[in-house]
Design an enzyme around this catalytic site. Structure first.
Site, PDB file in Angstrom:
ATOM      1  N   VAL A  71      35.523  40.650  37.822  1.00 15.99           N
ATOM      2  CA  VAL A  71      36.548  41.610  38.249  1.00 15.99           C
ATOM      3  C   VAL A  71      35.908  42.723  39.089  1.00 15.99           C
ATOM      4  O   VAL A  71      36.435  43.142  40.119  1.00 15.99           O
ATOM      5  CB  VAL A  71      37.244  42.223  37.011  1.00 15.99           C
ATOM      6  CG1 VAL A  71      38.230  43.311  37.420  1.00 15.99           C
ATOM      7  CG2 VAL A  71      37.940  41.155  36.182  1.00 15.99           C
ATOM      8  N   ARG A  82      30.907  32.981  37.142  1.00 17.04           N
ATOM      9  CA  ARG A  82      32.070  33.126  38.023  1.00 17.04           C
ATOM     10  C   ARG A  82      31.996  34.472  38.717  1.00 17.04           C
ATOM     11  O   ARG A  82      31.108  35.280  38.443  1.00 17.04           O
ATOM     12  CB  ARG A  82      33.348  33.066  37.175  1.00 17.04           C
ATOM     13  CG  ARG A  82      33.298  34.108  36.065  1.00 17.04           C
ATOM     14  CD  ARG A  82      34.590  34.320  35.364  1.00 17.04           C
ATOM     15  NE  ARG A  82      34.413  35.085  34.130  1.00 17.04           N
ATOM     16  CZ  ARG A  82      34.340  36.395  34.053  1.00 17.04           C
ATOM     17  NH1 ARG A  82      34.430  37.137  35.138  1.00 17.04           N
ATOM     18  NH2 ARG A  82      34.169  37.011  32.888  1.00 17.04           N
ATOM     19  N   LYS A  88      35.881  46.340  29.875  1.00 21.04           N
ATOM     20  CA  LYS A  88      35.466  47.316  30.882  1.00 21.04           C
ATOM     21  C   LYS A  88      36.656  48.077  31.458  1.00 21.04           C
ATOM     22  O   LYS A  88      37.721  47.502  31.664  1.00 21.04           O
ATOM     23  CB  LYS A  88      34.721  46.587  32.010  1.00 21.04           C
ATOM     24  CG  LYS A  88      33.462  45.892  31.497  1.00 21.04           C
ATOM     25  CD  LYS A  88      32.972  44.828  32.454  1.00 21.04           C
ATOM     26  CE  LYS A  88      31.856  44.025  31.806  1.00 21.04           C
ATOM     27  NZ  LYS A  88      31.540  42.801  32.555  1.00 21.04           N
TER      28      LYS A  88
END
Ligand code: ADP
Length: 448
Positions: free
Chosen positions: A294, A291, A237
């Protein structure tokens, strides 16, 4: 609530977690390699422990050294950030065996979702729509040929243990299947020590849409809408936005509820992201990340929540601070990943930063751990900052992004900032008209 948290990471995400802790009155312990003695995450933390030499395998990935750092400092919990040990089920188990809390899901949930075949199987059973493909691993080339013929070309061969876009190979026609199968396996073996692969129908022009979920570990879960992460280079990304330009409120509620319901039913705890490819109005599950991501700040901006504080609350046994009804998105947010890389080939450009000036003003957030005089070590990821803007609507967010980018100064090393300036000039970007291949096409046009 915890009194002291150890942050098992470095760079901007270590700082991000530190900030969340300080606002909650929690004291922080930084860990660092000898290459990071002068890093900002070390300077800001209340305490720090050097845990080894520069290579990550001997420092940020050294489980015994991290556990020892907890014991020396009396930290009661570990926040893993993203990357490094954040999705390592064995690490989570060891942490808990030492009586330390892990700020994240259980080892079982990480294991379940870390194996992409099991993840897909689980999600399908929970009612989440998946990409058509092989049922489970494809052990031989013959089997791959057979499955590919069944689902129809083009197909993509993917590593069960995959991550970071590695171990993924496209076969457009039957002529490509042998090479795709062998290379994906070899890459997977080298990167993950596991050469198991599976097959998926290759979608030609999808968008990458991911749903942020959050669970309390006791059967309650919510969703925080989607992020559009279609702008990618080599499956990585580059720019993310929320909401997606192509998802309306009704679609968001429908897919969001499916995802929240799925994680509620498995008693999932903490933050998670369910990733989809989205094409012609249909969602296809590809993987779940157990998790913090970013790109979590774009969600934080439009929902006005602190996902890290929420993770800490749930890990400490407290209930979530919001219900689904409280979660109403507002405005539009965009994130640019600023890497220390030189264009056009994205070659890492570590080195000393002479001057750093961070953009500011209304609706601007700069998550970064760099400073003037800081030397970027060559050992780690090249992400040096994330610029996030938030405004009332997409058009205003784009204008704010252009303004903020023009204020950013990182002098001394090459960065990917010029790419974002160029993207903002593109009519397709302005119109929100792009799929997962758009950026590669743009970069190829720029080079020629
Ligand atoms: P990783 O864990 O390595 O990031 P993912 O399964 O999340 O791998 O896929 C990463 C990217 O690869 C996706 O965002 C998309 O761009 C591309 N991709 C993955 N699966 C497919 C598919 N079936 N068809 C087309 N592109 C795909």
């Amino acid at each position: 609530m915890f009194k002291k948290v150890l942050i098992a990471n470095r760079g901007e995400i270590a700082l991000r977690v530190h900030r969340a802790c300080k606002e909650m009155g929690i004291s922080t312990v930084a860990i660092h390699s000898t290459a990071d003695s002068n890093a900002m995450h070390v300077r800001m933390a209340d305490e720090s422990v050097c845990i080894g030499p520069p290579p990550a395998a001997q420092s940020y990935l050294s489980v015994p050294n991290i556990i020892a750092a907890c014991e020396i400092t009396g930290a009661e919990a570990i926040h893993p950030g993203y990357g490094f040990l954040s999705e390592n089920a064995n690490f989570v188990q060891i942490v808990q065996d030492h009586g330390i809390a892990f700020i994240g899901p259980t080892a079982e949930h990480i294991r379940l979702m870390g194996d992409k075949i099991t993840a897909k199987d689980t999600m399908r059973k929970l009612g989440v729509p998946c990409v058509p493909g092989s049922d489970g691993a494809v052990p031989t080339l013959d089997e791959a040929r057979k499955v590919a013929a069944e689902i129809g070309y083009p197909v993509i061969v993917k590593a069960t243990a995959g991550g970071g876009g590695r171990g993924m190979k496209l076969a457009r026609t039957e002529a490509d299947i042998e090479a795709a199968f062998q290379t994906a396996r070899a890459e997977a073996k080298a990167a993950f020590g596991n050469d198991e692969v599976y097959l998926e129908k290759y979608l030609d022009a999808p968008r990458h849409i991911e749903i942020q979920v959050f669970g309390d570990g006791r059967g309650k879960a919510v969703h925080l809408g989607e992020r559009d992460c279609s702008l990618q280079r080599r499956h990585q990304k580059v720019l993310e936005e929320a909401p997606s330009p192509v998802i309306d409120a009704k679609t968001r509620a429908r897919i969001g509820e499916i995802c929240a319901d799925a994680v509620a039913r498995i008693d999932y705890a903490g933050a998670g992201t369910i990733e989809f490819l989205y094409e012609k109005g249909e969602f296809y599950f590809i993987e779940m990340n157990t998790r913090l991501q970013v790109e979590h700040p774009v969600t934080e901006a439009i929902y006005d929540v602190d996902l890290v504080q929420e993770q800490i609350r749930v890990a400490a046994g407290l209930p979530m601070s919001f219900t689904q009804r409280d979660l109403v998105p507002s405005g539009h947010a965009i994130e640019c990943r600023i890497n220390a890389e030189s264009l056009p080939d994205f070659r890492p450009s570590p080195g000393r930063i002479n001057t750093y000036y961070a953009p500011g003003g209304l609706g601007v957030r700069m998550d970064s751990a760099i400073y003037g005089g800081y030397a970027i070590p060559p050992y780690y990821d090249s992400l040096i900052g994330k610029l996030i803007v938030h405004a009332r609507n997409r058009e205003l967010a784009l204008a704010r992004l252009r303004r903020a980018l023009s204020e950013l100064v990182v002098d001394g090393v090459a960065t990917t900032t010029p790419l974002f300036h160029a993207l903002l000039d593109e009519p397709d970007i302005q119109a929100g008209r792009y799929d997962i291949h758009w950026l590669e096409g743009f970069l190829a046009r720029e080079e020629s």
